[in-house]
Design a protein around this motif. Structure first.
Motif, PDB file in Angstrom:
ATOM      1  N   SER A  43       0.837  -1.205   0.000  1.00  0.00           N
ATOM      2  CA  SER A  43       0.000   0.000   0.000  1.00  0.00           C
ATOM      3  C   SER A  43       0.863   1.242   0.000  1.00  0.00           C
ATOM      4  O   SER A  43       0.572   2.208  -0.703  1.00  0.00           O
ATOM      5  CB  SER A  43      -0.909   0.019   1.228  1.00  0.00           C
ATOM      6  OG  SER A  43      -1.751  -1.088   1.228  1.00  0.00           O
ATOM      7  N   ASP A 158      -6.054  -0.644  -4.536  1.00  0.00           N
ATOM      8  CA  ASP A 158      -5.456  -1.159  -3.302  1.00  0.00           C
ATOM      9  C   ASP A 158      -6.374  -2.216  -2.699  1.00  0.00           C
ATOM     10  O   ASP A 158      -7.387  -1.896  -2.090  1.00  0.00           O
ATOM     11  CB  ASP A 158      -5.227  -0.027  -2.297  1.00  0.00           C
ATOM     12  CG  ASP A 158      -4.387  -0.489  -1.114  1.00  0.00           C
ATOM     13  OD1 ASP A 158      -4.092  -1.696  -1.036  1.00  0.00           O
ATOM     14  OD2 ASP A 158      -4.039   0.356  -0.271  1.00  0.00           O
ATOM     15  N   GLU A 159      -6.030  -3.466  -2.858  1.00  0.00           N
ATOM     16  CA  GLU A 159      -6.818  -4.595  -2.362  1.00  0.00           C
ATOM     17  C   GLU A 159      -8.318  -4.373  -2.545  1.00  0.00           C
ATOM     18  O   GLU A 159      -9.075  -4.408  -1.577  1.00  0.00           O
ATOM     19  CB  GLU A 159      -6.519  -4.836  -0.871  1.00  0.00           C
ATOM     20  CG  GLU A 159      -5.036  -4.910  -0.593  1.00  0.00           C
ATOM     21  CD  GLU A 159      -4.672  -5.979   0.403  1.00  0.00           C
ATOM     22  OE1 GLU A 159      -5.531  -6.804   0.719  1.00  0.00           O
ATOM     23  OE2 GLU A 159      -3.505  -5.997   0.839  1.00  0.00           O
TER      24      GLU A 159
END
Ligand SMILES: Nc1ncnc2c1ncn2[C@@H]1O[C@H](COP(=O)(O)OP(=O)(O)O)[C@@H](O)[C@H]1O
Ligand SMILES: [Mg+2]
Lengths: 335, 288
Positions: A43, A158-159
């Motif tokens: 991240s 991001d995820e």
């Protein structure tokens, strides 16, 4: 265009160096996945590229322009957050229109882009709802819609799927892959799930503790992992590692063999073992076996289709010689 | 757990609290209603019998009534405006990471713990006194004639004092609300090209709307009955007579309990109108 170059980029929070200097190039139109265990700095790396964190040293270039000190809004990148980060008090339409409104895009152009994006994302029926009235998958699509209408040079994810349930995750994975096929825009996708990485990526960047372990296509990583970490991280179920005598026979400190590269038989083979747990899925059978003389170890074996053994049965394993991975004492691959 | 037995046990346990609360509220309320229909002048003959709605009409038609309603509304409105606006700004500031954050936060909360009487006296004597008050010195420093705050700008002064007391409350509530704002939303807005002012307007402020409503609701209910601040500063002179102060004067200065009680009933009705009105707003806000 969206070619992103990181040149000796590093990041420290106070005294803690989360990302030691690293180099990385992401080609225009490429689907790049950052994968690694939780807390390895994926991240952070993405946020450095987005401009949400200042880099400690180094340079970021977007399309060969220095973007190191360019504010996030001016980098032409769109981000989809793990929490979706939708604006809860705005309708879906207003959420999607927000970046265009900030950019001062004409109303009819805004309407055209909203129309196009929501049609593609199956959101046309929900335009007047608030995010709170949507399901997880729909929220996810709104967040993607909000990114698409900006027509960015690159998408950063991001995820994005980690808050969805398993079935939905597979569906959204396909949708994002299709989106990439259609738009051909650079995408950087962060995940800790190697299955997502393998299925979606053109290029995978494996990270550990802020350090790039290996960069390559999914099959390159699968076939020639450059060290034990990558070998163990990529592939599911995990690769089996053997040390000591078995490895010495191949002139290595340790050897790795994937569960699908072990031939199994009930009467003869290289290694004798006892079946611990057998998972019969119909399409595959996963066996967790304990090798003879080393009962504390567990090796995983994948067999196509049905293989009728039970707990306590004796089996014999034979590795496929050409598919054995050899590693030295430092864990590096021996060619 | 919701068996017959546990339910009756629960009722038994709650009974003392319910009885106490009912007594606490019902006894004074009934007495107020009772006296409001009587002519009751303790020093001039005592209980002089029932008079029907005469007290109510007299209270409404007295020349002091409408000005007092107006004063009440000005004070409540002024204090609300100041505390909400400054509260939002202060909360935003306090939410920034800075050195000595804990200490600063405690300092900001401190005025809330000062008793209204004390804080009003402090303001009256230390700040607003035209001879030796701090503000007078400040005015003199710039060569201006000091303002006689409590007589020349009486309403403003009271609004200032009361705002000073309630600002910490507003700040505290708004600060906790700001802290609950998901930072990813602000980052998303930043990436979407919203500069800080627009992020505040489009993201932070809407996020705070519920907390602001709560602040307004709670403060209004308390502000409608402010008394000590007026009592120790202007004593109701210079146009600072609020409804509650008027009732106090009717009862204690004019020694007319019937008339004061009728005023009290009006105050109850007014407070309830405000409460219902605000409950609706909050309810709507909570639904969304
Ligand atoms: N704002 C921050 N301040 C201090 N440390 C941080 C901050 N953000 C992340 N870290 C640290 O950096 C490391 C990497 O975090 P992160 O990039 O979120 O990992 P990942 O996304 O791979 O799970 C973690 O050890 C985390 O504790
Ligand atoms: Mg992360």
């Amino acid at each position: 265009m969206g070619r992103i170059t990181l040149d000796q980029v590093s990041k420290s929070f106070g005294d803690v160096e989360v990302i030691p200097p690293l180099d990385l190039t992401i080609e225009d139109g490429e689907f790049t996945v950052f994968v690694g265990p939780s807390g390895c700095g994926k991240s952070t790396l993405l946020r450095l590229i987005a401009g949400l964190e200042d880099i400690t040293s180094g340079q970021i270039r977007i399309d060969s322009q220095d973007a190191t000190n360019v504010p996030p809004a001016k980098r032409g990148l769109a981000m989809v957050f793990q929490s979706y980060a939708l604006y809860p008090h705005m309708s879906v339409r207003k959420n999607i229109a927000f970046p265009m409104k900030m950019a001062g895009i004409a109303q009819d152009e805004q309407d055209r882009r909203i129309e196009a994006a929501t049609t593609a994302l199956n959101l046309t029926d929900y335009l007047d709802r608030r995010p709170g009235q949507l399901s997880g998958g729909q929220r996810q699509r709104v967040a993607i819609g909000r990114a698409i209408v900006r027509e960015p040079a690159a998408f950063l994810f991001d995820e994005p799927l980690s808050n969805l349930d398993a079935a939905l995750r597979v569906g959204m994975r396909l949708e994002i892959s299709e989106l990439h096929e259609r738009l051909k825009t650079t995408m950087i996708y962060v995940t800790h799930d190697q299955v997502e990485a393998m299925t979606m990526a053109d290029k995978i960047v494996v990270l550990q503790a802020g350090v790039i372990e290996q960069v390559g296509s999914p099959l390159e990583l699968y076939n020639t992992p450059c060290n034990r970490f990558v070998a163990g991280f990529i592939g599911s179920p995990k690769m089996n590692f053997l040390e000591g005598e078995a490895a010495a026979k191949y002139g290595a400190h340790s050897i790795g063999i994937r569960p699908e590269h072990l031939n199994i038989s009930t009467d003869e083979g290289a290694w004798k073992a006892t079946v611990g747990v057998a998972e019969h899925l119909g399409s595959d059978t996963f066996l967790y076996v304990h090798p003879e003389g080393n009962e504390g170890e567990t090796m995983t074996v994948r067999v196509d289709g049905e293989f009728a053994v039970r707990h306590g049965d004796t089996v014999f394993l034979t590795p496929r010689e050409d598919l054995i991975h050899k590693f030295d004492a430092e864990g590096l691959r021996i060619p | 757990m919701a068996t017959q037995h546990s339910r009756s046990a629960a009722r038994l346990m709650m009974a003392p609290a319910v009885v106490l609360l009912l007594g606490w509220m019902l006894v004074p309320l009934t007495m107020t209603l009772y006296f409001s229909f009587k002519k009751y002048l303790p020093l001039r003959g005592g209980d002089l019998g029932w008079v029907g709605f005469e007290n109510y009409t007299r209270f409404l038609t007295s020349s002091a009534f409408w000005p007092s309603v107006q004063t009440t509304l000005i004070i409540v409105g002024g204090v609300l405006a100041i505390t909400v606006i400054l509260g939002v700004l202060l909360a935003t500031l306090l939410n920034q990471p800075m050195w000595g954050q804990g200490a600063v936060r405690i300092l900001v909360i401190a005025p809330f713990f000062v008793m209204p009487t004390v804080s009003a006296l402090v303001w009256k004597n230390m700040f607003m006194d035209p001879n030796y008050g701090l503000l007078a010195h400040l005015w003199k420093l710039f060569g201006a004639t000091p303002i006689e705050w409590l007589s020349q700008a009486s309403l403003t002064s009271i609004i200032m004092i009361v705002s000073w007391q309630w600002l910490p409350f507003a700040t505290l509530i708004l600060l906790t609300a700001i802290q609950s704002l998901d930072s990813e939303q602000l980052e998303a807005a930043e990436m979407d090209g919203a500069p800080p002012i627009k992020r505040f307007g489009y993201i932070t402020l809407p996020h705070l709307s519920r907390a602001i409503t709560v602040v307004i609701l709670i403060q209004t209910i308390f502000l409608l009955s402010i008394f000590a601040e007026i009592f120790v500063t202007t004593g109701g002179a210079f146009g600072t007579k609020t409804l509650s102060y008027l009732i106090f004067q009717r009862v204690l200065e004019s020694q007319n309990i019937g008339l004061g009680s009728a005023g009290g009933v009006y105050a109850i009705i007014l407070a309830n109108i405000v409460a219902i009105f605000l409950m609706r707003i909050v309810g709507k806000n909570l639904d969304a």
